[in-house]
Design a protein around this motif. Structure first.
Motif, PDB file in Angstrom:
ATOM      1  N   ILE A  18       0.881  -1.168   0.000  1.00 37.46           N
ATOM      2  CA  ILE A  18       0.000   0.000   0.000  1.00 37.46           C
ATOM      3  C   ILE A  18       0.918   1.217   0.000  1.00 37.46           C
ATOM      4  CG2 ILE A  18      -1.812   1.225   1.236  1.00 37.46           C
ATOM      5  CD1 ILE A  18      -2.573  -1.501   2.500  1.00 37.46           C
ATOM      6  N   LEU A  19       0.995   1.913  -1.134  1.00 36.64           N
ATOM      7  CA  LEU A  19       1.976   2.986  -1.325  1.00 36.64           C
ATOM      8  C   LEU A  19       1.319   4.352  -1.307  1.00 36.64           C
ATOM      9  CD1 LEU A  19       2.744   0.574  -3.765  1.00 36.64           C
ATOM     10  CD2 LEU A  19       4.847   1.883  -3.550  1.00 36.64           C
ATOM     11  N   ALA A  20       1.972   5.292  -0.625  1.00 33.41           N
ATOM     12  CA  ALA A  20       1.494   6.673  -0.606  1.00 33.41           C
ATOM     13  C   ALA A  20       2.684   7.618  -0.609  1.00 33.41           C
ATOM     14  CB  ALA A  20       0.624   6.918   0.618  1.00 33.41           C
ATOM     15  N   GLU A  21       2.514   8.749  -1.251  1.00 33.09           N
ATOM     16  CA  GLU A  21       3.556   9.775  -1.276  1.00 33.09           C
ATOM     17  C   GLU A  21       3.381  10.701  -0.070  1.00 33.09           C
ATOM     18  OE1 GLU A  21       4.634  11.102  -5.517  1.00 33.09           O
ATOM     19  OE2 GLU A  21       2.523  10.535  -5.662  1.00 33.09           O
ATOM     20  N   VAL A  22       4.487  10.921   0.657  1.00 32.17           N
ATOM     21  CA  VAL A  22       4.461  11.794   1.835  1.00 32.17           C
ATOM     22  C   VAL A  22       5.678  12.712   1.809  1.00 32.17           C
ATOM     23  CG1 VAL A  22       3.270  10.049   3.230  1.00 32.17           C
ATOM     24  CG2 VAL A  22       5.771  10.180   3.283  1.00 32.17           C
ATOM     25  N   ASP A  23       5.667  13.737   2.634  1.00 29.86           N
ATOM     26  CA  ASP A  23       6.862  14.574   2.736  1.00 29.86           C
ATOM     27  C   ASP A  23       7.722  14.099   3.908  1.00 29.86           C
ATOM     28  OD1 ASP A  23       5.649  15.611   5.058  1.00 29.86           O
ATOM     29  OD2 ASP A  23       4.798  17.311   3.975  1.00 29.86           O
ATOM     30  N   GLU A  24       8.895  14.679   4.017  1.00 29.75           N
ATOM     31  CA  GLU A  24       9.853  14.252   5.040  1.00 29.75           C
ATOM     32  C   GLU A  24       9.293  14.421   6.451  1.00 29.75           C
ATOM     33  OE1 GLU A  24      12.870  12.959   4.487  1.00 29.75           O
ATOM     34  OE2 GLU A  24      13.111  13.304   2.334  1.00 29.75           O
ATOM     35  N   SER A  25       8.492  15.434   6.650  1.00 30.72           N
ATOM     36  CA  SER A  25       7.988  15.708   7.996  1.00 30.72           C
ATOM     37  C   SER A  25       7.086  14.593   8.505  1.00 30.72           C
ATOM     38  CB  SER A  25       7.227  17.045   8.016  1.00 30.72           C
ATOM     39  OG  SER A  25       6.092  16.983   7.174  1.00 30.72           O
ATOM     40  N   PHE A  26       6.399  13.912   7.587  1.00 26.70           N
ATOM     41  CA  PHE A  26       5.527  12.805   7.990  1.00 26.70           C
ATOM     42  C   PHE A  26       6.356  11.716   8.670  1.00 26.70           C
ATOM     43  CE2 PHE A  26       3.164   8.894   7.554  1.00 26.70           C
ATOM     44  CZ  PHE A  26       1.849   9.261   7.743  1.00 26.70           C
ATOM     45  N   GLU A  46      -3.329  -0.591  11.103  1.00 28.52           N
ATOM     46  CA  GLU A  46      -4.593   0.123  10.958  1.00 28.52           C
ATOM     47  C   GLU A  46      -4.412   1.606  11.276  1.00 28.52           C
ATOM     48  OE1 GLU A  46      -7.474  -0.897   9.784  1.00 28.52           O
ATOM     49  OE2 GLU A  46      -6.742  -2.938   9.429  1.00 28.52           O
ATOM     50  N   SER A  47      -3.658   1.890  12.338  1.00 27.57           N
ATOM     51  CA  SER A  47      -3.455   3.286  12.746  1.00 27.57           C
ATOM     52  C   SER A  47      -2.688   4.068  11.692  1.00 27.57           C
ATOM     53  CB  SER A  47      -2.715   3.342  14.080  1.00 27.57           C
ATOM     54  OG  SER A  47      -3.469   2.732  15.106  1.00 27.57           O
ATOM     55  N   LEU A  48      -1.616   3.456  11.156  1.00 26.38           N
ATOM     56  CA  LEU A  48      -0.809   4.134  10.151  1.00 26.38           C
ATOM     57  C   LEU A  48      -1.594   4.330   8.861  1.00 26.38           C
ATOM     58  CD1 LEU A  48       1.813   5.343   9.131  1.00 26.38           C
ATOM     59  CD2 LEU A  48       2.629   3.019   8.641  1.00 26.38           C
ATOM     60  N   TYR A  49      -2.355   3.319   8.473  1.00 25.54           N
ATOM     61  CA  TYR A  49      -3.147   3.424   7.252  1.00 25.54           C
ATOM     62  C   TYR A  49      -4.121   4.603   7.343  1.00 25.54           C
ATOM     63  CZ  TYR A  49      -6.250   2.160   3.396  1.00 25.54           C
ATOM     64  OH  TYR A  49      -6.994   2.180   2.246  1.00 25.54           O
ATOM     65  N   ALA A  50      -4.691   4.818   8.535  1.00 24.62           N
ATOM     66  CA  ALA A  50      -5.642   5.913   8.729  1.00 24.62           C
ATOM     67  C   ALA A  50      -4.990   7.278   8.566  1.00 24.62           C
ATOM     68  CB  ALA A  50      -6.284   5.804  10.117  1.00 24.62           C
ATOM     69  N   LEU A  51      -3.687   7.352   8.832  1.00 23.23           N
ATOM     70  CA  LEU A  51      -2.960   8.619   8.734  1.00 23.23           C
ATOM     71  C   LEU A  51      -2.412   8.888   7.328  1.00 23.23           C
ATOM     72  CD1 LEU A  51      -0.846   8.386  12.030  1.00 23.23           C
ATOM     73  CD2 LEU A  51      -2.820   9.873  11.623  1.00 23.23           C
ATOM     74  N   MET A  52      -2.330   7.866   6.517  1.00 23.56           N
ATOM     75  CA  MET A  52      -1.717   7.997   5.200  1.00 23.56           C
ATOM     76  C   MET A  52      -2.633   8.738   4.223  1.00 23.56           C
ATOM     77  SD  MET A  52      -0.056   4.155   4.866  1.00 23.56           S
ATOM     78  CE  MET A  52       0.319   4.296   3.104  1.00 23.56           C
ATOM     79  N   PRO A  53      -2.031   9.503   3.307  1.00 25.39           N
ATOM     80  CA  PRO A  53      -2.829  10.102   2.234  1.00 25.39           C
ATOM     81  C   PRO A  53      -3.306   9.019   1.265  1.00 25.39           C
ATOM     82  CG  PRO A  53      -0.486  10.512   1.908  1.00 25.39           C
ATOM     83  CD  PRO A  53      -0.618   9.873   3.249  1.00 25.39           C
ATOM     84  N   PRO A  54      -4.102   9.382   0.254  1.00 28.06           N
ATOM     85  CA  PRO A  54      -4.586   8.383  -0.706  1.00 28.06           C
ATOM     86  C   PRO A  54      -3.464   7.490  -1.218  1.00 28.06           C
ATOM     87  CG  PRO A  54      -5.639  10.482  -1.114  1.00 28.06           C
ATOM     88  CD  PRO A  54      -4.604  10.730  -0.045  1.00 28.06           C
ATOM     89  N   ALA A  55      -3.746   6.184  -1.286  1.00 24.83           N
ATOM     90  CA  ALA A  55      -2.694   5.211  -1.563  1.00 24.83           C
ATOM     91  C   ALA A  55      -3.045   4.328  -2.753  1.00 24.83           C
ATOM     92  CB  ALA A  55      -2.456   4.346  -0.320  1.00 24.83           C
ATOM     93  N   VAL A  56      -2.010   3.674  -3.269  1.00 26.80           N
ATOM     94  CA  VAL A  56      -2.148   2.717  -4.367  1.00 26.80           C
ATOM     95  C   VAL A  56      -1.863   1.333  -3.807  1.00 26.80           C
ATOM     96  CG1 VAL A  56      -1.216   1.959  -6.583  1.00 26.80           C
ATOM     97  CG2 VAL A  56      -1.466   4.404  -6.102  1.00 26.80           C
ATOM     98  N   GLY A 313       5.496   1.895  -7.385  1.00 27.37           N
ATOM     99  CA  GLY A 313       5.294   0.466  -7.206  1.00 27.37           C
ATOM    100  C   GLY A 313       6.487  -0.354  -7.638  1.00 27.37           C
ATOM    101  N   ALA A 314       6.494  -1.608  -7.183  1.00 28.79           N
ATOM    102  CA  ALA A 314       7.660  -2.466  -7.370  1.00 28.79           C
ATOM    103  C   ALA A 314       7.615  -3.322  -8.625  1.00 28.79           C
ATOM    104  CB  ALA A 314       7.813  -3.380  -6.149  1.00 28.79           C
ATOM    105  N   ARG A 315       6.486  -3.305  -9.329  1.00 30.39           N
ATOM    106  CA  ARG A 315       6.350  -4.188 -10.488  1.00 30.39           C
ATOM    107  C   ARG A 315       5.869  -3.413 -11.708  1.00 30.39           C
ATOM    108  NH1 ARG A 315       3.257  -9.478  -7.928  1.00 30.39           N
ATOM    109  NH2 ARG A 315       4.562  -9.698  -6.059  1.00 30.39           N
ATOM    110  N   PRO A 316       6.752  -3.115 -12.651  1.00 33.02           N
ATOM    111  CA  PRO A 316       6.299  -2.474 -13.878  1.00 33.02           C
ATOM    112  C   PRO A 316       5.294  -3.376 -14.594  1.00 33.02           C
ATOM    113  CG  PRO A 316       8.696  -2.450 -13.719  1.00 33.02           C
ATOM    114  CD  PRO A 316       8.195  -3.366 -12.637  1.00 33.02           C
ATOM    115  N   PRO A 317       4.279  -2.808 -15.215  1.00 35.33           N
ATOM    116  CA  PRO A 317       3.269  -3.638 -15.875  1.00 35.33           C
ATOM    117  C   PRO A 317       3.722  -4.153 -17.236  1.00 35.33           C
ATOM    118  CG  PRO A 317       2.747  -1.323 -16.154  1.00 35.33           C
ATOM    119  CD  PRO A 317       3.943  -1.380 -15.249  1.00 35.33           C
ATOM    120  N   GLY A 318       3.115  -5.256 -17.661  1.00 33.53           N
ATOM    121  CA  GLY A 318       3.285  -5.720 -19.032  1.00 33.53           C
ATOM    122  C   GLY A 318       4.519  -6.551 -19.294  1.00 33.53           C
TER     123      GLY A 318
END
Length: 325
Positions: A18-26, A46-56, A313-318
């Motif tokens: 579950i990947l999300a972009e954050v800044d250093e302060s996070f 669960e707690s960390l997921y709730a704090l994360m911005p939109p994720a892939v 993400g860790a897996r390029p498609p195709g």
């Protein structure tokens, strides 16, 4: 010696990322060590997921990523790992089969869910991982398919298995089965904190069971206790058949006996370093199993890593067969 049916058999944790972009302060606010991997429990996840911005969400797991990329590059790849019969387990099975990887699912019993890794990607592309191992941590010697291991040219193990005693036992048992069949064993050190916290076990594994070692500079320093790269490289040169040592934007160094190959990195825009080492190992072993020389192994490895870090993400498609050149 058994004629290999598969080129690469990856044995490790089956995880959904579950990947999300954050800044250093996070990272600072959460007291995280940048570019490391920490194990967390279900409540922390669960707690960390709730704090994360939109994720892939995407399938992950270190050596599972390697299997997927190798399969997409045209290698005959297989995987051993444990998932639950839940939504994330279904995602994992779908994605790894879609990469052309043989995976005879080990479905765990009970209510323990499929593993997940919460990955925080900072603007410089570095990833900081927080992993809830879930049911993947039940991987043990009795999950091993002896015939599959014996029929694989390389059994590839991840260092993260060393966090859990019975999973570490599975890694050691797999190495014994592979060597008894005349096949090779490869190991990724995976993470410098993992090495530091399980140092004696790693040193014994590398010394006694590993033919091909994959490590970055931090992991190599943790294993050998030497900050000087060249000195540390000489230590592992004498312990394994091949050492493939990555150095970020300085490329990589491959050692075999008296032979040394310095591999230049493939230039790309860095978006997310998640899976860079996994893809490097995939490219290297795909070339090695195809009978290529070490320079070509390094080139395919660098291409695979560059393709991976140029996107989230860790897996390029195709189809990735074009990375063979």
């Amino acid at each position: 010696m058994t004629t290999p049916q598969y080129d690469i058999l990856s044995i490790g944790n089956a995880i959904v990322d579950i990947l999300a972009e954050v800044d250093e302060s996070f990272l600072g606010e959460q007291k995280m060590i940048k570019a490391s991997m920490e194990l967390i429990d279900a409540s922390q996840a669960e707690s960390l997921y709730a704090l994360m911005p939109p994720a892939v969400q995407t399938s992950g797991g270190s050596v599972a990523n390697t299997a997927a990329v190798a399969g997409q590059m045209g290698a005959r790849a297989a995987f051993i790992g444990v998932v639950a019969d839940d939504q994330f387990g279904g995602i994992f099975r779908h994605d790894i089969h879609g990469s052309g990887v043989h995976y005879a699912t080990h479905a765990g019993q009970g209510e323990t869910p499929t593993a997940r890794c919460l990955i925080l990607v900072t603007p410089d592309g570095q990833r900081t991982m927080n992993t809830f191992l879930g049911i993947s941590s039940t991987l043990a010697p009795d999950h091993l398919d002896h015939d599959l291991i014996a029929a694989s040219a390389i059994s590839y193990l991840e260092g993260f298995l060393f966090y859990v005693p019975h999973s570490r036992d599975a890694a050691i048992a797999a190495a014994g089965i592979a060597h008894a069949a005349g096949q090779r064993v490869a190991l990724s050190l995976s993470d410098f904190l993992c090495v530091e916290r399980n140092l004696e076990a790693f040193q014994a594994m590398v010394r006694d069971h590993v033919d091909i070692l994959f490590a970055n500079e931090q992991e190599l320093a943790a294993l050998t206790g030497l900050e000087d790269f060249e000195a540390a490289a000489e230590v592992v040169r004498g312990q394994v058949e091949i050492a493939a040592l990555t150095r970020g934007d300085r490329g990589s160094v491959i050692l075999r006996g008296d032979e040394r190959v310095d591999v230049a990195p493939v230039t790309t825009k860095v978006i997310d370093t998640t899976g860079a080492g996994d893809a490097y190992a995939a490219g290297f072993m795909t070339a090695f199993c195809a009978g290529e020389d070490l320079a070509t192994c390094g080139l395919w490895a660098s291409r695979a890593a560059a393709e991976t870090i140029s996107r989230m993400g860790a897996r390029p498609p195709g189809d990735l067969s074009y990375l063979r050149g």
